[in-house]
Design an enzyme around this catalytic site. Structure first.
Site, PDB file in Angstrom:
ATOM      1  N   ASP A  17       0.869  -0.979  -0.007  1.00 47.73           N
ATOM      2  CA  ASP A  17      -0.167   0.034   0.028  1.00 47.73           C
ATOM      3  C   ASP A  17       0.906   1.325  -0.029  1.00 47.73           C
ATOM      4  O   ASP A  17       1.869   1.209   0.441  1.00 47.73           O
ATOM      5  CB  ASP A  17      -0.793  -0.049   1.367  1.00 47.73           C
TER       6      ASP A  17
ATOM      7  N   TRP B 140       2.522   8.056  -2.493  1.00 55.14           N
ATOM      8  CA  TRP B 140       4.006   8.193  -2.735  1.00 55.14           C
ATOM      9  C   TRP B 140       4.330   9.301  -4.221  1.00 55.14           C
ATOM     10  O   TRP B 140       4.874  10.025  -3.879  1.00 55.14           O
ATOM     11  CB  TRP B 140       4.748   6.738  -2.847  1.00 55.14           C
TER      12      TRP B 140
ATOM     13  N   SER C 108      -7.123  -5.837  -5.594  1.00 54.21           N
ATOM     14  CA  SER C 108      -8.495  -6.296  -5.158  1.00 54.21           C
ATOM     15  C   SER C 108      -9.691  -6.363  -5.806  1.00 54.21           C
ATOM     16  O   SER C 108      -9.726  -5.390  -6.862  1.00 54.21           O
ATOM     17  CB  SER C 108      -8.817  -5.867  -3.677  1.00 54.21           C
TER      18      SER C 108
ATOM     19  N   GLU D 130     -12.210  -4.889  -4.946  1.00 54.28           N
ATOM     20  CA  GLU D 130     -12.941  -3.450  -4.832  1.00 54.28           C
ATOM     21  C   GLU D 130     -11.884  -2.518  -5.438  1.00 54.28           C
ATOM     22  O   GLU D 130     -12.697  -1.305  -5.911  1.00 54.28           O
ATOM     23  CB  GLU D 130     -12.594  -3.057  -3.128  1.00 54.28           C
ATOM     24  N   ASN D 131     -10.577  -2.734  -5.719  1.00 54.48           N
ATOM     25  CA  ASN D 131      -9.896  -1.776  -6.580  1.00 54.48           C
ATOM     26  C   ASN D 131     -10.587  -1.641  -7.999  1.00 54.48           C
ATOM     27  O   ASN D 131     -10.301  -0.534  -8.653  1.00 54.48           O
ATOM     28  CB  ASN D 131      -8.416  -2.295  -6.613  1.00 54.48           C
TER      29      ASN D 131
ATOM     30  N   ARG E 162     -11.824   1.663  -9.253  1.00 49.37           N
ATOM     31  CA  ARG E 162     -10.851   2.993  -9.420  1.00 49.37           C
ATOM     32  C   ARG E 162     -11.102   3.421 -10.686  1.00 49.37           C
ATOM     33  O   ARG E 162     -11.500   2.819 -11.557  1.00 49.37           O
ATOM     34  CB  ARG E 162      -9.454   2.484  -9.025  1.00 49.37           C
TER      35      ARG E 162
ATOM     36  N   ARG F 299      -4.878  -2.370   8.607  1.00 49.13           N
ATOM     37  CA  ARG F 299      -6.166  -3.272   8.486  1.00 49.13           C
ATOM     38  C   ARG F 299      -5.607  -4.352   7.572  1.00 49.13           C
ATOM     39  O   ARG F 299      -4.714  -4.008   6.603  1.00 49.13           O
ATOM     40  CB  ARG F 299      -6.908  -2.293   8.033  1.00 49.13           C
TER      41      ARG F 299
HETATM   42  C1  FPP Z   1      -2.846  -0.016  -3.097  1.00 46.01           C
HETATM   43  O1  FPP Z   1      -3.184   1.287  -2.978  1.00 46.01           O
HETATM   44  C2  FPP Z   1      -2.014  -0.759  -4.226  1.00 46.01           C
HETATM   45  C3  FPP Z   1      -2.687  -1.151  -5.222  1.00 46.01           C
HETATM   46  C4  FPP Z   1      -3.881  -0.990  -5.745  1.00 46.01           C
HETATM   47  C5  FPP Z   1      -1.607  -1.667  -6.406  1.00 46.01           C
HETATM   48  C6  FPP Z   1      -0.449  -2.253  -5.980  1.00 46.01           C
HETATM   49  C7  FPP Z   1       0.359  -2.725  -7.112  1.00 46.01           C
HETATM   50  C8  FPP Z   1       1.722  -2.869  -7.252  1.00 46.01           C
HETATM   51  C9  FPP Z   1       2.715  -2.435  -6.385  1.00 46.01           C
HETATM   52  C10 FPP Z   1       2.437  -3.315  -8.472  1.00 46.01           C
HETATM   53  C11 FPP Z   1       1.530  -3.930  -9.663  1.00 46.01           C
HETATM   54  C12 FPP Z   1       1.692  -5.168  -9.721  1.00 46.01           C
HETATM   55  C13 FPP Z   1       1.280  -5.772 -10.759  1.00 46.01           C
HETATM   56  C14 FPP Z   1       1.582  -7.345 -10.942  1.00 46.01           C
HETATM   57  C15 FPP Z   1       0.672  -5.531 -11.696  1.00 46.01           C
HETATM   58  P1  FPP Z   1      -2.468   2.453  -3.651  1.00 46.01           P
HETATM   59  O2  FPP Z   1      -0.833   1.923  -3.569  1.00 46.01           O
HETATM   60  O3  FPP Z   1      -2.859   2.539  -4.784  1.00 46.01           O
HETATM   61  O4  FPP Z   1      -2.198   3.724  -2.715  1.00 46.01           O
HETATM   62  P2  FPP Z   1      -2.685   4.779  -1.992  1.00 46.01           P
HETATM   63  O5  FPP Z   1      -3.260   4.170  -0.947  1.00 46.01           O
HETATM   64  O6  FPP Z   1      -1.432   5.360  -1.625  1.00 46.01           O
HETATM   65  O7  FPP Z   1      -3.685   5.471  -2.747  1.00 46.01           O
END
Ligand code: FPP
Length: 243
Positions: A21, A26, A66, A68-69, A72, A189
């Site tokens: 996460d 970032w 996920s 849920e994602n 987005r 969480r």
């Molecule tokens: C969670 O929230 C992370 C994700 C939805 C994606 C994580 C994916 C990767 C690290 C790499 C991709 C991997 C593959 C195999 C395609 P967020 O990081 O969007 O962050 P936020 O909570 O800062 O908004």
């Protein structure tokens, strides 16, 4: 205690699960688009898996997307699909060549057909490796959906289940449960990740955003894990008697 370093006596977890996460935040902090954060997150994911394998970890499970994602914005999802289209084969070939089977956990039907094809092809290519070591990538994954799917599989077979037979209906069938769960990004969480499998995992939460979670941070998490006493419901005295 945090801040310890790995040494020859460190207990290495057999299975590490990671909630990656903080990629979006970032990138935002650097005035960059969220997709840049995911790109950097993917690079870090590969680096951390390599480091984990070097240390003797047998299974790594990462939460990449996920169910849920999927709500987005379309551009963000397309960015993630494009990462799979352009980088997945190269990275997975490199990682799995060390003798690790790839398993994709989740509902692949949520992905565009060409992306599904890449995921399935990569998974199949690694079936030549033995079963004892693996990379699980959770994509289109939700733990509740996984559990409901398992219940329906049991119902369809007309079977009652035991804990063991139920585990065998989950995507992680045949694999050991995670020993250590790491979540970056300051949130504390589970976000519908591996709800059944992490029943006895030690949980490590880091304030770092995933692209800045270094190999050294992973080692610190493992050193922390190594200091934990895992009682699995028993008392300290019972554990001492056993050892
Ligand atoms: C969670 O929230 C992370 C994700 C939805 C994606 C994580 C994916 C990767 C690290 C790499 C991709 C991997 C593959 C195999 C395609 P967020 O990081 O969007 O962050 P936020 O909570 O800062 O908004």
């Amino acid at each position: 205690m945090r801040g310890n370093k790995i040494n020859a006596g460190t207990k290495i977890p057999a299975h590490i699960a990671m909630i990656m996460d903080g990629n979006g935040r970032w990138a935002k902090n650097r005035l960059m688009p969220r997709s840049y954060g995911h790109k950097q997150g993917l690079e870090r994911m590969v680096g951390l898996i390599e480091r984990a394998f070097d240390l003797g970890v047998s299974f790594v499970t990462v939460y990449a997307l996920s169910t849920e994602n999927f709500t987005r914005p379309k551009e963000e999802l397309e960015g993630l699909f494009n990462l799979i289209r352009t980088r997945f084969e190269e990275y997975m070939t490199r990682l799995c060549a060390r003798g690790f089977r790839l398993r994709v956990l989740g509902d692949l039907s949520l992905f565009p057909a060409d992306v599904q094809e890449i995921l399935i092809k990569q998974q199949e290519k690694t079936q030549i490796y033995p079963e004892g070591k693996g990379i699980n990538i959770a994509l289109g994954y939700g733990a509740r959906a996984e559990i409901v799917r398992a219940v329906n599989l049991a119902v369809a077979k007309g079977e009652t289940v035991s804990e063991q037979s139920f585990s065998n209906l989950l995507y992680t069938q045949g694999q050991p449960d995670p020993d250590l769960l790491i979540r970056t990004g300051k949130e504390v969480r589970l976000s519908n990740f591996l709800l059944w499998q992490v029943a006895y995992a030690e949980m490590y939460f880091s304030d770092k955003m995933f692209p800045e979670f270094s190999d050294g941070d992973l080692e610190e998490a493992i050193a922390w894990y190594s200091e934990r006493t895992r009682r699995f419901g028993k008392t300290d005295e019972q554990l001492e008697e056993k050892s």
